[in-house]
Design a protein around this motif. Structure first.
Motif: not given
Length: 93
Positions: A74-87
């Protein structure tokens, strides 16, 4: 030109964004529901327009990942994001 936002920020949010932009380090600790996510994303979006910032790392609890993703959409539609997680497994004894 100026950055366009999907909604108007409240004055205290504008103040928070300005504080984030002008500080080398800042803890944003408003009450729940006052828009800390929006303030942080707005500051990141403005930082991203500056040549000295290419990437940012945002660390949030797993339960808030979806909220932050929606916030970025919504607030930064031009920004790309990715998710990293680890267990990590517990060491066997």
């Amino acid at each position: 030109g100026p950055v366009e936002w999907p909604a108007q920020l409240f004055q205290y949010q504008v103040d928070g964004v300005r504080a984030l932009l002008s500080s080398g380090a800042l803890l944003l600790a408003d009450e729940m529901g006052l828009g800390k996510t929006v303030q942080a994303i707005a500051a990141l979006r403005i930082f991203a327009l500056r040549p000295e910032l290419e990437r940012a790392l945002v660390v949030v609890p797993a339960g808030l990942v979806a909220q932050w993703r929606r916030g970025f959409e919504r607030w930064a539609p031009g920004c790309r994001s990715s998710r990293a997680s680890a267990t990590c497994a517990s060491p066997s004894r």
